[in-house]
Motif scaffolding. Structure first.
Motif, mmCIF file in Angstrom:
data_model
loop_
_atom_site.group_PDB
_atom_site.id
_atom_site.type_symbol
_atom_site.label_atom_id
_atom_site.label_comp_id
_atom_site.label_asym_id
_atom_site.label_seq_id
_atom_site.Cartn_x
_atom_site.Cartn_y
_atom_site.Cartn_z
ATOM 1 N N LYS A 178 6.598 -8.051 11.195
ATOM 2 C CA LYS A 178 5.308 -8.693 10.932
ATOM 3 C C LYS A 178 4.166 -7.855 11.497
ATOM 4 O O LYS A 178 3.075 -7.804 10.936
ATOM 5 C CB LYS A 178 5.318 -10.077 11.567
ATOM 6 C CG LYS A 178 4.124 -10.933 11.216
ATOM 7 C CD LYS A 178 4.269 -12.312 11.790
ATOM 8 C CE LYS A 178 4.132 -12.296 13.294
ATOM 9 N NZ LYS A 178 4.072 -13.658 13.867
ATOM 10 N N ASN A 179 4.448 -7.186 12.610
ATOM 11 C CA ASN A 179 3.400 -6.386 13.251
ATOM 12 C C ASN A 179 3.220 -5.030 12.593
ATOM 13 O O ASN A 179 2.305 -4.300 12.941
ATOM 14 C CB ASN A 179 3.739 -6.180 14.727
ATOM 15 C CG ASN A 179 3.884 -7.487 15.440
ATOM 16 O OD1 ASN A 179 3.206 -8.451 15.095
ATOM 17 N ND2 ASN A 179 4.784 -7.539 16.404
ATOM 18 N N ILE A 180 4.107 -4.686 11.688
ATOM 19 C CA ILE A 180 4.054 -3.350 11.105
ATOM 20 C C ILE A 180 3.392 -3.361 9.731
ATOM 21 O O ILE A 180 2.519 -2.555 9.453
ATOM 22 C CB ILE A 180 5.474 -2.745 11.040
ATOM 23 C CG1 ILE A 180 5.937 -2.443 12.464
ATOM 24 C CG2 ILE A 180 5.505 -1.481 10.196
ATOM 25 C CD1 ILE A 180 7.384 -2.183 12.606
ATOM 26 N N SER A 181 3.802 -4.301 8.933
ATOM 27 C CA SER A 181 3.308 -4.253 7.566
ATOM 28 C C SER A 181 3.009 -5.667 7.065
ATOM 29 O O SER A 181 3.743 -6.603 7.385
ATOM 30 C CB SER A 181 4.366 -3.591 6.676
ATOM 31 O OG SER A 181 4.130 -3.909 5.332
ATOM 32 N N PRO A 182 1.946 -5.831 6.291
ATOM 33 C CA PRO A 182 1.660 -7.168 5.772
ATOM 34 C C PRO A 182 2.611 -7.602 4.665
ATOM 35 O O PRO A 182 2.731 -8.775 4.388
ATOM 36 C CB PRO A 182 0.233 -7.052 5.250
ATOM 37 C CG PRO A 182 0.047 -5.611 4.987
ATOM 38 C CD PRO A 182 0.907 -4.873 5.949
ATOM 39 N N ALA A 198 9.737 -2.173 5.218
ATOM 40 C CA ALA A 198 8.370 -2.411 5.684
ATOM 41 C C ALA A 198 7.688 -1.064 5.770
ATOM 42 O O ALA A 198 8.223 -0.127 6.359
ATOM 43 C CB ALA A 198 8.387 -3.089 7.046
ATOM 44 N N GLU A 199 6.520 -0.963 5.169
ATOM 45 C CA GLU A 199 5.832 0.324 5.151
ATOM 46 C C GLU A 199 4.505 0.230 5.857
ATOM 47 O O GLU A 199 3.764 -0.743 5.685
ATOM 48 C CB GLU A 199 5.581 0.746 3.699
ATOM 49 C CG GLU A 199 6.711 1.562 3.115
ATOM 50 C CD GLU A 199 6.383 2.033 1.716
ATOM 51 O OE1 GLU A 199 5.481 2.874 1.577
ATOM 52 O OE2 GLU A 199 7.030 1.539 0.776
ATOM 53 N N SER A 200 4.227 1.212 6.680
ATOM 54 C CA SER A 200 2.879 1.325 7.229
ATOM 55 C C SER A 200 2.414 2.747 6.974
ATOM 56 O O SER A 200 3.146 3.554 6.395
ATOM 57 C CB SER A 200 2.886 1.008 8.726
ATOM 58 O OG SER A 200 3.455 2.073 9.434
ATOM 59 N N GLU A 201 1.217 3.078 7.393
ATOM 60 C CA GLU A 201 0.705 4.422 7.156
ATOM 61 C C GLU A 201 1.550 5.473 7.865
ATOM 62 O O GLU A 201 1.717 6.583 7.376
ATOM 63 C CB GLU A 201 -0.738 4.509 7.664
ATOM 64 C CG GLU A 201 -1.717 3.871 6.727
ATOM 65 C CD GLU A 201 -3.125 3.880 7.298
ATOM 66 O OE1 GLU A 201 -3.365 4.600 8.277
ATOM 67 O OE2 GLU A 201 -3.966 3.148 6.758
ATOM 68 N N THR A 204 7.951 4.252 7.504
ATOM 69 C CA THR A 204 8.615 3.319 6.601
ATOM 70 C C THR A 204 9.901 2.892 7.282
ATOM 71 O O THR A 204 10.712 3.736 7.664
ATOM 72 C CB THR A 204 8.945 3.996 5.254
ATOM 73 O OG1 THR A 204 7.725 4.469 4.708
ATOM 74 C CG2 THR A 204 9.590 3.023 4.301
ATOM 75 N N THR A 233 4.786 -10.796 4.568
ATOM 76 C CA THR A 233 5.598 -10.821 5.797
ATOM 77 C C THR A 233 5.288 -12.038 6.650
ATOM 78 O O THR A 233 6.154 -12.598 7.298
ATOM 79 C CB THR A 233 5.342 -9.560 6.640
ATOM 80 O OG1 THR A 233 5.189 -8.457 5.772
ATOM 81 C CG2 THR A 233 6.474 -9.296 7.595
#
Lengths: 281, 457
Positions: A178-182, A198-201, A204, A233
């Motif tokens: 939840k804290n990484i990707s919406p 879950a992907e963030s900038e 992944t 998420t």
């Protein structure tokens, strides 16, 4: 319009309490639909845009309630639809968590306003006399013409259905994601593999669950296939975080690019469902 | 006054202060021949708690030559002083500096000494006169039993109603037949008389009192591991809660109870100002109701009642409380609590403008939305303003913020007038003021497709 139900088995009473406690964590208000053979509870009915997902539960009356009576205002309607505060209902049932409850009655009453009276007979640890604990949960009766938005949701037809054996693992995982990707992608294959992406900038994160059993009902599809769906998420986390039940198994059905259906079979004929709608990434 | 006591007894005193801190914001200390007494009165003057410690609890106990020895100190400070009592081995309390300071010396483990000087706010004492005659209803039970009763109700509940008859007791958070909000969950617990150690009810009674103070004393009963004694007569008469421990510690909590004619029953539909059994979360609704009934109430001020147990009244009276203080000249200022509450009404009624302003303020603070529109009387009388700044109440902070916001709004309206002129210019040369305008490029409107047919020159 009449409704009366009696619970006696401490196991069922505790289970009923934890089902309602789960719903109370998800929403302020809940909907209670009383039927001849079943009780349904719905929170966050469809098209309501909150951070928590649509969850509903259906309880078959003959297992839970040795005495059960539901008489709708008009026999042809077949239902009684009530709206009430989930927190109040949960609080009124909190006493059932204790071991020493003889029985618990629920009935629909009118005392200035309609309410569900929860009457529990409790034997305290400090005395042998049974005490009577009564809570009157105020309820709103939903009239017949306003029913359409409140009907029990249909279980969506999923392309791929997998059994997840360990809920605890998935709960803590989603809580962290939840804290990484919406948004979170559920990617399943008929080979029994479920990937949570879950992907963030910066990164992944893919978590791979292997050797999951495919549900028998949908298993006869031709050849290996895959399905994936991306969901919010926060909604997923709200569902997993709210669960108060001891069950460890969950069934996850994926309708590609449309929704994810989560189903928990608490016991035979007692089922908790949730639908997480797809989001576009 | 000077008294010393051993660490464990000091811990008991610390617990007593903790319990009293849930009752009132000030602590009254009195030392006399019998021993030390700690008292507190709640904001609405509906409950007085008193805990007395016999002399035998103290190692040394010296009274001044003059018999008078009492003072009032701030509860907050006192609570902080007696916070960490784990290490304390010895405690000394004395009144010093010409009766202006209370000195507390706490000797802890490892030869550490904690010393606190607490300012004495006032030479003042409260004294609750309670009739010694036996109440018709006496109930005694273990604290655990009352704990279970109290736990059955929500923590934010305001009041508790006991319905007693000769062989059963029902604890409720509502009054049978009273009007309640339709979002309010009613709870009740029915017990048989055999669960209590002593159950003597000669008169069937329905009695309503505030639960918060009751819980505070229940907490102290738990630390003492002592049974509770409830004594009461009927609705409207004081309700007494007594805790005794080995004749050394005697606690008494006197609470006013709701008089039956203060309850608005659901049968009568007239819009009355106060309703009982409102859940705290429905305060917004209530405050609106209050506002609606304002004119009626102003026309008939004699109808005003003080309802000390009501949640609303509590916030209201806590405001008005700062308007009148105890006078040091008459030390036994609290007689029977109920009577004092009546005195309050009398004091409030003549000053109607203030009262009204206070009520408006309370209602507005609760609504907390679109203040400029809803405030019907922006020029609040100055006396209430003083009261706002004096008291430390959240609603008042809100109110203050609102006042500030209002001022801000007024200030904003002034610079707006020159802006209008600018707008006029903008309408003429509007294109020039747009961010997309590049002076070099001809605007599409001024593009010449065909030259003028005849020129002037």
């Amino acid at each position: 319009m009449k409704f009366r139900a009696l619970m006696q088995d401490p196991l069922y009473m505790r289970e009923f309490q934890s089902i309602i406690a789960t719903l109370a964590k998800l929403a302020k208000d809940c909907l209670m639909i009383l039927e001849d053979q079943k009780i349904h509870f719905i929170v966050n009915e469809e098209h309501s845009s909150t951070a928590s997902p649509l969850v509903w539960t259906s309880i078959a009356s003959q297992d839970y309630f040795p005495e059960y009576l539901c008489e709708p205002a008009r026999a042809e309607h077949g239902y009684i639809v009530l709206q009430m505060s989930a927190a109040h209902l949960s609080r009124s049932l909190a006493v059932l968590r204790m071991n020493n409850v003889n029985n618990c009655k629920m009935k629909l009453q009118r005392i200035q306003f309609p309410c569900i009276s929860v009457i529990a007979s409790v034997v305290s640890a400090t005395s042998c006399e049974p005490r009577e604990v009564v809570h009157d949960v105020p309820a709103t009766i939903v009239p017949f013409k306003e029913w359409p938005p409140y009907l029990v949701p249909r279980v969506p037809s999923s392309q791929l259905v997998l059994n997840i054996p360990s809920l605890r693992l998935m709960r803590s995982l989603i809580e962290k994601l939840k804290n990484i990707s919406p948004s979170l992608v559920f990617h399943a294959s008929s080979a029994g593999e479920l990937n949570l992406v879950a992907e963030s900038e910066m990164a992944t994160i893919t978590t791979r669950f292997k050797r999951l059993l495919q549900s028998i009902l949908v298993a006869d599809q031709n050849g290996p296939q895959e399905a994936s769906c991306s969901v919010d998420t926060r909604k997923a986390s709200a569902f997993f975080g709210a669960l108060q039940l001891p069950n460890e198994e969950l069934i996850i059905g994926i309708d590609p690019d449309h929704s994810i259906h989560l189903q928990m079979d608490i016991r035979e004929n007692v089922v908790l469902h949730s639908i997480l709608p797809a989001v576009s990434v | 006054m000077k008294c010393t006591l051993e660490g464990n007894n000091a811990k008991v005193i610390a617990k007593a202060i903790q319990s009293l801190s849930k009752v009132g914001k000030e602590l009254y200390i009195e030392a006399d021949q019998q021993g030390l007494q700690l008292r507190a009165i709640n904001a609405t003057h509906s409950a007085v708690g008193s805990i007395s410690f016999q002399r035998c609890m103290f190692e040394t106990y010296n009274l001044p030559s003059s018999q008078y020895c009492y003072c009032k100190i701030s509860m907050k400070v006192c609570l902080a002083t007696f916070r960490n009592m784990k290490q304390v081995e010895h405690c000394e309390m004395s009144i010093v500096e010409n009766h202006t300071k209370l000195q507390v010396k706490l000797r802890c483990k490892l030869e550490t000494m904690k010393q606190a000087l607490i300012a004495i706010i006032d030479d003042q004492n409260i004294n609750a006169a309670v009739s010694k005659e036996a109440s018709p209803n006496v109930i005694r039970g273990d604290f655990k039993l009352f704990m279970e009763i109290s736990n059955n109700f929500n923590t934010n509940e305001e009041e508790l109603t006991l319905e007693v008859d000769s062989n059963s007791l029902a604890a409720k958070n509502y009054i049978e037949g009273a009007r309640v909000s339709d979002r309010f969950m009613r709870s009740q617990l029915k017990l048989k008389s055999s669960e209590f150690d002593q159950y003597l009810v000669t008169k069937n009674t329905v009695i309503t009192f505030c639960i918060r103070e009751f819980r505070a004393f229940l907490l102290f009963a738990e630390t003492l591991n002592a049974p509770l004694n409830l004594e009461f007569n009927e609705a409207g008469d004081p309700f007494l809660l007594k805790i005794n421990k080995h004749q050394e510690i005697e606690c008494i909590l006197i609470m006013s109870t709701l008089s039956p004619d203060d309850v608005s029953f659901s049968e009568d539909n007239c819009q009355r100002e106060l309703t009982v059994d409102e859940t705290p979360d429905s305060q917004q609704v209530v405050s609106k109701k209050r506002k609606n009934s304002q004119p009626i109430e102003a026309n008939a001020p004699e109808k005003r009642r003080v309802e000390p147990d009501d949640s609303l009244m509590e916030s209201n009276s806590s405001l008005s409380n700062s308007l009148f203080q105890f006078r040091p000249s008459e030390p036994p200022s609290v007689e029977a609590v109920r009577q004092l509450a009546d005195v309050d009404t009398l004091m409030v009624i003549p000053d109607e403008a203030d009262e009204e302003a206070l009520m408006l303020a309370a209602a507005d603070a609760a609504m907390a939305t679109q203040m400029p529109k809803t405030n019907p009387n922006p020029s609040v009388p100055s006396s209430t303003e003083v009261c706002f700044y004096n008291t430390e109440d959240t609603t008042i902070v809100d109110q203050q913020q609102h006042l500030e916001e209002e001022e801000d709004d007024e200030e904003e309206s002034i610079p707006q007038s020159p802006e209008r002129e600018q707008r006029k210019i903008r309408t003429i040369f509007s294109r020039c003021f747009q961010s997309t305008y590049v002076p070099r490029e001809p605007s599409p409107n001024s593009q010449v497709y065909v030259p003028n047919s005849d020129t002037e020159d």
